[in-house]
Each structure stands twice: as structure tokens, then as C-alpha cells.
Design a protein around this motif. Structure first.
Motif, short mmCIF file in Angstrom:
data_model
loop_
_atom_site.label_atom_id
_atom_site.label_comp_id
_atom_site.label_asym_id
_atom_site.label_seq_id
_atom_site.Cartn_x
_atom_site.Cartn_y
_atom_site.Cartn_z
N VAL A 296 0.56 -1.31 -0.34
CA VAL A 296 -0.15 -0.19 -0.11
C VAL A 296 0.80 1.42 -0.16
O VAL A 296 0.87 2.21 -0.38
CB VAL A 296 -1.16 -0.01 0.80
CG1 VAL A 296 -1.38 0.91 0.77
CG2 VAL A 296 -2.08 -0.89 0.80
N LEU A 297 2.20 0.86 0.78
CA LEU A 297 2.47 2.26 0.86
C LEU A 297 3.36 2.89 -0.13
O LEU A 297 4.50 3.76 -0.79
CB LEU A 297 3.08 3.01 2.30
CG LEU A 297 2.25 2.71 3.77
CD1 LEU A 297 2.92 2.95 5.00
CD2 LEU A 297 1.06 4.18 3.22
N HIS A 298 3.84 1.61 -1.26
CA HIS A 298 5.43 1.33 -1.63
C HIS A 298 6.79 2.45 -1.09
O HIS A 298 6.83 2.33 -1.73
CB HIS A 298 5.04 1.64 -2.39
CG HIS A 298 3.94 1.19 -3.20
ND1 HIS A 298 4.11 -0.36 -3.98
CD2 HIS A 298 1.95 1.67 -3.57
CE1 HIS A 298 2.16 -0.27 -4.32
NE2 HIS A 298 1.83 0.97 -4.20
N TRP B 266 8.18 0.03 8.11
CA TRP B 266 7.28 -1.15 9.64
C TRP B 266 7.43 -0.13 11.10
O TRP B 266 6.94 -0.22 11.88
CB TRP B 266 7.84 -2.18 9.06
CG TRP B 266 6.89 -3.14 10.31
CD1 TRP B 266 6.38 -3.51 10.16
CD2 TRP B 266 7.86 -3.78 11.90
NE1 TRP B 266 5.73 -5.20 11.45
CE2 TRP B 266 6.96 -4.85 12.48
CE3 TRP B 266 9.51 -3.61 12.09
CZ2 TRP B 266 7.28 -4.82 12.77
CZ3 TRP B 266 9.15 -4.11 13.14
CH2 TRP B 266 7.94 -4.89 13.94
N GLY B 267 8.93 -0.02 10.77
CA GLY B 267 9.62 -0.10 12.50
C GLY B 267 9.10 2.26 12.60
O GLY B 267 8.40 1.85 14.12
N TYR B 268 8.77 2.52 12.09
CA TYR B 268 7.97 3.83 11.85
C TYR B 268 6.24 3.50 12.99
O TYR B 268 6.13 4.70 12.88
CB TYR B 268 7.86 4.74 10.83
CG TYR B 268 9.57 5.26 10.50
CD1 TYR B 268 10.67 5.04 10.51
CD2 TYR B 268 9.91 5.23 8.95
CE1 TYR B 268 12.53 5.42 10.63
CE2 TYR B 268 10.95 5.56 8.35
CZ TYR B 268 11.90 5.40 9.83
OH TYR B 268 13.16 5.61 8.95
N ILE B 269 5.94 2.96 11.41
CA ILE B 269 4.05 2.50 12.28
C ILE B 269 4.27 2.33 13.39
O ILE B 269 3.25 3.16 14.30
CB ILE B 269 3.78 2.07 11.13
CG1 ILE B 269 3.45 2.81 9.74
CG2 ILE B 269 2.62 1.58 11.32
CD1 ILE B 269 3.22 1.71 8.83
N ASN B 270 5.03 1.39 14.14
CA ASN B 270 5.02 0.94 15.16
C ASN B 270 5.33 1.62 16.31
O ASN B 270 4.61 2.11 17.34
CB ASN B 270 6.29 -0.46 15.22
CG ASN B 270 5.57 -1.72 14.72
OD1 ASN B 270 4.31 -2.06 15.73
ND2 ASN B 270 5.90 -2.07 14.08
N GLY C 188 -6.50 2.30 6.41
CA GLY C 188 -5.90 0.79 5.12
C GLY C 188 -6.74 1.89 3.96
O GLY C 188 -6.09 1.36 3.30
N LEU C 189 -7.12 2.54 4.19
CA LEU C 189 -7.66 3.11 2.96
C LEU C 189 -6.27 4.59 2.04
O LEU C 189 -6.57 4.47 0.99
CB LEU C 189 -8.90 4.05 2.42
CG LEU C 189 -10.07 3.52 3.10
CD1 LEU C 189 -11.65 4.36 3.40
CD2 LEU C 189 -10.74 2.48 2.17
N THR C 190 -5.67 4.87 3.33
CA THR C 190 -4.80 6.22 3.16
C THR C 190 -3.12 5.25 1.96
O THR C 190 -2.94 4.43 2.09
CB THR C 190 -3.93 6.80 3.55
OG1 THR C 190 -3.47 8.09 3.18
CG2 THR C 190 -3.43 6.30 4.36
N TRP D 201 2.77 9.87 5.23
CA TRP D 201 2.59 10.64 6.59
C TRP D 201 1.49 10.77 7.08
O TRP D 201 1.69 10.22 8.49
CB TRP D 201 3.45 11.98 6.79
CG TRP D 201 2.72 12.87 5.46
CD1 TRP D 201 2.42 13.13 4.57
CD2 TRP D 201 1.20 13.51 6.13
NE1 TRP D 201 1.42 14.15 4.01
CE2 TRP D 201 0.72 13.94 4.52
CE3 TRP D 201 1.17 13.93 7.30
CZ2 TRP D 201 -0.52 14.92 5.20
CZ3 TRP D 201 0.01 14.64 7.65
CH2 TRP D 201 -0.83 15.02 5.83
N LEU D 202 -0.12 10.29 6.73
CA LEU D 202 -0.45 10.24 6.62
C LEU D 202 -0.47 8.73 8.04
O LEU D 202 -2.45 8.96 8.91
CB LEU D 202 -1.92 10.27 6.03
CG LEU D 202 -2.75 11.12 5.28
CD1 LEU D 202 -3.50 11.78 4.59
CD2 LEU D 202 -3.78 12.14 6.30
#
Length: 417
Positions: free
Chosen positions: A251-253, A259-263, A307-309, A313-314
Motif C-alpha cells: 500500500v505505501l510502497h 514498519w518501524g516508523y508505524i509501530n 487502511g485507505l490512505t 505521513w498520513l
């Protein structure tokens, strides 16, 4: 919140949680070094979940026979012994032998069995050590400590593995478990004197095992709370590493670092929610039903957005927002549960909750893994958001079934002093 026993509880729990995290990192490094297999590495969380389900199911028998303080201390001492045996086994078999991995799985299962009663006992101990008016603040504080450990622990654990090696990190975990046991033993529980009974071992006590399940089913407020827990546990598996990894790639490509940033943003949101819970404890207490409902819908909205974006950064913003609402909901439900059940019945309720959530989480992991493979990761998040929306609607419909601050449940409720 300033009592010595509460301080011993959260410090002991912090040491135990740190040790658990470091030991998982150390074991993952050892298993990867021996086999290089992702599937065998994934066996660790699977075995952990199943063992906690089994242990949580039978925890009421132990809680009826022994004091919570003894269970907390014995859990850490037991983990110390098992970790020592694990290390001896690794020295004997060698770190390059595949048989070592299967031995590790056995020890992981044993340690998780010990954790299966430690978690419920810790949750049930907290309302015994603080005044009822401070429960929201105390739960928020403990949540902040836990999230700080989760936020920094994986990075620190990784550095320790690089610097010391996986086996030496296990040694560190052993000493942390010993220190945690000392702090747990120093707790003074004014509600329950130590009542360990010597003599013949207790037989399987089915009425004791069933009591927590029956209480949750028959008491409307507890049934409502646990329906929400089940729905949100089902949807919560979207935050496991495997799903986030696919989301980042498909999704983000973006590269794996995201993965670490999101966590990190998720745990930052949890911490912010915990800080708000401490600062606004009185506000939450006065409006605890509204906080449960609003945070449930907030979690759903954040999940839909995430899930949709396709904007990285969003995704971080939605992840942090999810964390904030998740923490507020967790603190509100935790406080409601602790106020609505007698301190003498609370351990059995938490034991049932631990077993139930472990089972639901394990099965949901398989279900959402199948959905991700068959329909894509976006579908996974949309379905999870829908489940969370249903949870919010349910919370809004039954919000009058649980007590506000100062009230108690009518069946098995009230804070027994």
C-alpha cells in the motif's frame, strides 16, 4: 498511588515485561541464527498464545488456593528456573543444532504457562493497592510505563543482541526475572493475607474454573465489557508484524524501515493517551461511558483512514490516532471492570479474560491472515474497521449497563474492603 506496595507492583511488572521482551528478541536471534526460518520464528508467538490460553483457563484454581502476591512472585521465580534450564540446554546441545530450536519451543511453552496466571494476577492486584478514586490515574500510569518499555524495548533488545549475543541476553532476562520476584514478594496486600495451604495437592476444581465464566455471562456489565474486548481483539490482529509488513510493501510502497516508523507512532499514540488519562482522570471518571463509546468509534475511524490512505505521513498520523483512542478505551474499560467486581472475584474474571482474549487473538490471526492472502491487505483493514464500528455501536447501545464512578455492579460487584 504513592503507596509502597503499588510502587513495588509497577516496578516488578516493569522488570518482568522488560525481561519478557529481551528474552523474545534473544530467542528470535538464536532461532534465526540456527535455522534462518521465518516460520519457525513465528512459532514463538503462536506457542505463547496457546500456552497462555491453557494457563489462563486453569488459573482460577491457583488463585483460590494461593494469594496473588505468591502467584506473582512464584511466576517470576519459575521463569528464572526455566530460563536457567534453557541456557544449560543451549550450552549442552550447541547453538547450531536444529534440536536446540525444538528444545527452545518447549521452554517457551513452559514460560508462557507461568505468564498465563501472572498477567491476570497483576491486573487484579492493582485495585487492591490504590484507592478507588485513583484507579483511572493508576491504570493510566501503569499503561504509560508498559508502553515506554514496548516503545524502547525492541530497539534496546536488538542492540543488546548485537553487543552481547542472544544467549547472553537470556542471562540478562534471568536476572530481571529474579529482581521482579523480589519486588513482587515485598507487596503488602491488605485485602488478602497469605493463605498458601500445605498438604495434599488440590484436585481439579471445575466450579472454581467455571465461576469467572458464569459471572461474566450473568452480569450484564461484565458481559458487555467482554463483548467489546472480543470484537476489538479480533480487529486488533491487524497490527501484528506480518500484516503491517504487507501494508508497507503493497500500500505505501516504502522500504522495511516504515514498519518501524508505524509501530513507533502507534506506541507514541498509546503513551499520549496514557498521559491524557493521568492528567484528565477526574474528567474520564465523570464521563467514563462516553469515553468508551467515543474512543470505540475513534478507533474505527483511524483504522478506516489507515487502511485507505496511500500517503505515508498520513499513515503515521492514523496509527498514532489509533494508539490514543485505544489507550483511552483500554483505561476506561479497565477501570470500569475493576470498580464493578469485588476484589475477591476480580482475579477469576481476569483469568477468564486472559484465556478468552488469547484464544480469540490466535484464531483471528489465522482468519485475517487468510483474508490478507485472498483479498489483499486493504480488505483486511476495511473489515477490521467495520468490526470496530460494530463494537462502537454496541458500546453506545449498552452504555447504561455498566457503573459510573462511585457506583457498583449489582451482582458480585462493589469494592469489598
Amino acid at each position: 498511588m504513592k503507596g509502597k506496595s503499588f510502587r513495588y507492583l509497577w516496578i516488578g511488572q516493569a522488570l518482568a515485561n522488560s525481561g519478557d521482551l529481551f528474552y523474545i528478541v534473544g530467542l528470535m536471534a538464536m532461532i534465526h541464527g540456527i535455522t534462518g526460518s521465518a516460520m519457525l520464528m513465528a512459532m514463538v508467538p503462536f506457542l505463547t498464545t496457546m500456552a497462555r490460553f491453557i494457563s489462563g483457563s486453569f488459573a482460577p484454581v491457583l488463585m483460590e488456593k494461593y494469594s496473588l502476591k505468591s502467584l506473582l512472585a512464584s511466576s517470576q521465580l519459575g521463569k528464572t528456573a526455566v530460563l536457567f534450564l534453557l541456557l544449560i540446554t543451549c550450552y549442552a546441545l550447541g547453538e547450531q543444532e536444529v534440536v536446540t530450536v525444538y528444545a527452545i519451543f518447549g521452554f517457551v511453552f513452559l514460560i508462557s504457562l507461568l505468564d498465563g496466571w501472572a498477567g491476570p494476577a497483576s491486573h487484579a492486584m492493582l485495585p487492591r493497592l490504590v484507592d478507588a478514586v485513583e484507579l483511572t490515574k493508576a491504570n493510566s500510569f501503569v499503561a504509560i510505563v508498559d508502553q515506554l518499555i514496548q516503545l524502547g524495548g525492541w530497539a534496546i533488545g536488538g542492540l543488546l543482541v548485537v553487543a552481547l549475543g542472544g544467549r547472553n541476553v537470556i542471562w540478562l532476562t534471568l536476572f530481571l526475572a529474579m529482581a521482579a520476584a523480589v519486588f513482587m514478594k515485598m507487596i503488602e496486600d491488605r485485602h488478602e493475607a497469605a493463605r498458601e495451604q500445605k498438604g495434599e495437592a488440590s484436585s481439579l476444581n471445575w466450579p472454581s474454573i467455571q465461576e469467572g465464566w458464569i459471572l461474566i455471562w450473568k452480569q450484564p456489565s461484565l458481559r458487555a465489557i467482554h463483548v467489546i474486548y472480543v470484537l476489538e481483539t479480533m480487529a486488533g490482529v491487524i497490527w501484528i508484524a506480518a500484516t503491517i509488513y504487507v501494508y508497507v510493501a503493497d500500500v505505501l510502497h516504502r522500504e522495511e524501515a516504515w514498519w518501524g516508523y508505524i509501530n513507533a507512532s502507534f506506541f507514541l499514540g498509546l503513551m499520549l493517551g496514557g498521559l491524557f488519562g493521568m492528567r484528565a482522570a477526574e474528567l474520564i471518571d465523570r464521563n467514563i461511558r462516553k469515553f468508551v463509546v467515543c474512543s470505540s468509534f475513534g478507533i474505527s475511524i483511524m483504522t478506516f483512514g489507515f487502511g485507505l490512505t496511500s500517503v505515508p505521513w498520513l499513515a503515521l498520523v492514523f496509527s498514532a490516532g489509533f494508539g490514543v483512542f485505544e489507550q483511552l478505551k483500554a483505561v476506561s474499560l479497565q477501570t470500569t471492570l475493576q470498580r464493578g467486581v469485588s476484589v475477591h472475584l476480580l482475579p477469576k474474571v481476569y483469568a477468564v479474560q486472559s484465556a478468552l482474549i488469547s484464544l480469540v487473538f490466535g484464531l483471528s490471526t489465522l482468519l485475517f491472515g487468510f483474508i490478507t492472502d485472498e483479498y489483499g491487505v486493504r480488505a483486511t483493514y476495511i473489515i477490521a474497521a467495520t468490526v470496530l464500528f460494530i463494537s462502537g455501536c454496541y458500546a453506545a447501545i449498552i452504555r447504561t449497563r455498566w457503573p459510573e464512578a462511585g457506583e457498583s455492579a449489582t451482582q458480585g460487584g462493589g469494592r469489598t474492603v
